[in-house]
Motif scaffolding. Structure first.
Motif, mmCIF file in Angstrom:
data_model
loop_
_atom_site.group_PDB
_atom_site.id
_atom_site.type_symbol
_atom_site.label_atom_id
_atom_site.label_comp_id
_atom_site.label_asym_id
_atom_site.label_seq_id
_atom_site.Cartn_x
_atom_site.Cartn_y
_atom_site.Cartn_z
ATOM 1 N N GLY A 101 173.713 -9.222 74.939
ATOM 2 C CA GLY A 101 173.705 -10.532 75.442
ATOM 3 C C GLY A 101 172.377 -10.847 75.872
ATOM 4 O O GLY A 101 171.356 -9.976 76.503
ATOM 5 N N TRP A 102 172.027 -12.257 75.984
ATOM 6 C CA TRP A 102 171.043 -12.708 76.607
ATOM 7 C C TRP A 102 170.890 -12.500 77.919
ATOM 8 O O TRP A 102 169.460 -12.085 78.651
ATOM 9 N N GLN A 103 171.648 -12.268 78.923
ATOM 10 C CA GLN A 103 171.609 -12.004 80.361
ATOM 11 C C GLN A 103 171.096 -10.519 80.184
ATOM 12 O O GLN A 103 170.260 -10.235 81.126
ATOM 13 N N ASP A 104 171.629 -9.722 79.534
ATOM 14 C CA ASP A 104 171.130 -8.264 79.654
ATOM 15 C C ASP A 104 169.630 -8.070 79.402
ATOM 16 O O ASP A 104 169.105 -7.404 79.859
ATOM 17 N N ALA A 105 169.279 -8.801 78.149
ATOM 18 C CA ALA A 105 167.822 -8.745 77.881
ATOM 19 C C ALA A 105 167.078 -9.324 79.048
ATOM 20 O O ALA A 105 165.882 -8.858 79.241
ATOM 21 N N ILE A 106 167.564 -10.571 79.756
ATOM 22 C CA ILE A 106 166.664 -11.090 80.707
ATOM 23 C C ILE A 106 166.707 -10.061 81.974
ATOM 24 O O ILE A 106 165.497 -9.891 82.469
ATOM 25 N N VAL A 107 167.571 -9.600 82.342
ATOM 26 C CA VAL A 107 167.924 -8.829 83.265
ATOM 27 C C VAL A 107 166.784 -7.414 83.073
ATOM 28 O O VAL A 107 166.246 -6.921 83.923
ATOM 29 N N GLY A 108 166.966 -6.917 81.932
ATOM 30 C CA GLY A 108 165.973 -5.738 81.436
ATOM 31 C C GLY A 108 164.640 -6.083 81.673
ATOM 32 O O GLY A 108 163.935 -5.059 82.121
ATOM 33 N N VAL A 109 164.309 -7.079 80.844
ATOM 34 C CA VAL A 109 162.605 -7.496 81.112
ATOM 35 C C VAL A 109 162.373 -7.755 82.389
ATOM 36 O O VAL A 109 161.147 -7.301 82.833
ATOM 37 N N LEU A 110 163.097 -8.525 83.018
ATOM 38 C CA LEU A 110 162.512 -8.817 84.357
ATOM 39 C C LEU A 110 162.572 -7.705 85.391
ATOM 40 O O LEU A 110 161.590 -7.498 86.349
ATOM 41 N N CYS A 111 163.409 -6.776 85.527
ATOM 42 C CA CYS A 111 163.511 -5.602 86.066
ATOM 43 C C CYS A 111 162.190 -4.910 85.732
ATOM 44 O O CYS A 111 161.661 -4.378 86.513
ATOM 45 N N GLY A 112 161.912 -4.707 84.316
ATOM 46 C CA GLY A 112 160.635 -3.976 84.117
ATOM 47 C C GLY A 112 159.450 -4.542 84.794
ATOM 48 O O GLY A 112 158.506 -3.919 85.204
ATOM 49 N N LEU A 113 159.225 -6.035 84.406
ATOM 50 C CA LEU A 113 158.192 -6.470 85.072
ATOM 51 C C LEU A 113 158.133 -6.267 86.596
ATOM 52 O O LEU A 113 157.201 -6.390 87.062
ATOM 53 N N LEU A 114 159.262 -6.379 87.307
ATOM 54 C CA LEU A 114 159.500 -6.320 88.661
ATOM 55 C C LEU A 114 158.788 -4.834 88.912
ATOM 56 O O LEU A 114 157.970 -4.462 89.989
ATOM 57 N N VAL A 115 159.479 -3.880 88.414
ATOM 58 C CA VAL A 115 159.086 -2.200 88.521
ATOM 59 C C VAL A 115 157.395 -2.381 88.453
ATOM 60 O O VAL A 115 156.671 -1.652 89.000
ATOM 61 N N GLN A 116 156.980 -2.939 87.297
ATOM 62 C CA GLN A 116 155.543 -3.057 87.091
ATOM 63 C C GLN A 116 154.567 -3.661 87.990
ATOM 64 O O GLN A 116 153.727 -2.985 88.574
ATOM 65 N N GLY A 117 155.083 -4.670 88.551
ATOM 66 C CA GLY A 117 154.512 -5.397 90.024
ATOM 67 C C GLY A 117 154.445 -4.493 90.930
ATOM 68 O O GLY A 117 153.381 -4.152 91.613
ATOM 69 N N ILE A 118 155.581 -3.928 91.460
ATOM 70 C CA ILE A 118 155.565 -2.928 92.547
ATOM 71 C C ILE A 118 154.791 -1.758 92.144
ATOM 72 O O ILE A 118 153.951 -1.460 93.213
ATOM 73 N N THR A 119 154.745 -1.151 91.086
ATOM 74 C CA THR A 119 154.087 -0.023 90.865
ATOM 75 C C THR A 119 152.571 -0.189 90.770
ATOM 76 O O THR A 119 151.697 0.451 91.502
ATOM 77 N N GLY A 120 151.932 -1.478 89.939
ATOM 78 C CA GLY A 120 150.836 -1.956 90.259
ATOM 79 C C GLY A 120 150.366 -2.110 91.589
ATOM 80 O O GLY A 120 148.857 -1.731 91.840
ATOM 81 N N LEU A 121 151.172 -2.763 92.470
ATOM 82 C CA LEU A 121 150.756 -3.004 93.945
ATOM 83 C C LEU A 121 150.344 -1.873 94.552
ATOM 84 O O LEU A 121 149.599 -1.853 95.447
ATOM 85 N N ALA A 122 151.382 -1.072 94.434
ATOM 86 C CA ALA A 122 151.294 0.090 95.278
ATOM 87 C C ALA A 122 149.926 1.139 94.799
ATOM 88 O O ALA A 122 149.357 1.651 95.701
ATOM 89 N N ALA A 123 149.824 0.964 93.403
ATOM 90 C CA ALA A 123 148.705 1.799 92.998
ATOM 91 C C ALA A 123 147.387 1.197 93.643
ATOM 92 O O ALA A 123 146.429 1.818 93.961
#
Length: 170
Positions: free
Chosen positions: A118-140
């Motif tokens: 579903g669209w919602q699943d794709a949106i959640v998946g990509v946004l979660c990935g971008l959020l994890v990337q942002g947090i990881t990048g900031l921490a690094a």
């Protein structure tokens, strides 16, 4: 790596219903974990592996659509994958050096795979990935006092995995 791949694949099997489309998620789990490891080690997402993942998912989804007689999930998956890949491609062009084309391709693959659900699943998946990337990048950046890029592949695969796990909850 094989233990992680087996765990992810097993959890996917318990979260998603048995259907002809399930092998696409198994393939994504196996290649996704491999791509994440490669990205951590080499800071590259090989297009050959990403393209193989997309091709395997498409074949699985075409077979599932043929068996069920319902083409709508297939069309949605392709549309979602194209939309997300196009948006990230534009972002990559606007911010050169910040986003690699391997990241764009993997985002399209994540969106294609989750778009089957579903669209919602794709949106959640990509946004979660971008959020994890942002947090990881900031921490690094804070920890190392450097602006060296952090690999995005692991974060995208983690976002995909979170979205699949949430599928069972909803």
């Amino acid at each position: 790596m094989s233990a992680l791949t087996g765990t992810v694949t097993g959890l996917i099997t318990t979260c998603l219903p048995r259907s002809p489309g399930l092998p696409a998620f198994w393939v994504f789990a196996v290649l996704g974990v491999g791509l994440a490891v490669i990205d951590i080690r080499r800071h590259r997402l090989p297009h050959l592996l990403t393209a193989s993942m997309v091709a395997a998912c498409l074949v699985s989804f075409v077979v599932a659509a043929g068996i069920s007689g319902n083409i709508h999930p297939l069309l949605r998956a392709v549309a979602v994958g194209m939309v997300f890949a196009s948006v990230l491609f534009i972002v990559a062009l606007l911010l050169p050096g910040q986003l690699g084309l391997g990241d764009v391709a993997l985002t399209g693959a994540v969106a294609l795979n989750l778009g089957w659900l579903g669209w919602q699943d794709a949106i959640v998946g990509v946004l979660c990935g971008l959020l994890v990337q942002g947090i990881t990048g900031l921490a690094a950046t804070i920890r190392a006092h450097s602006n060296d890029p952090t690999p995005m592949g692991p974060a995208l695969v983690a976002g995909w995995f979170v979205s699949v796990l949430l599928t069972q909850v909803t």
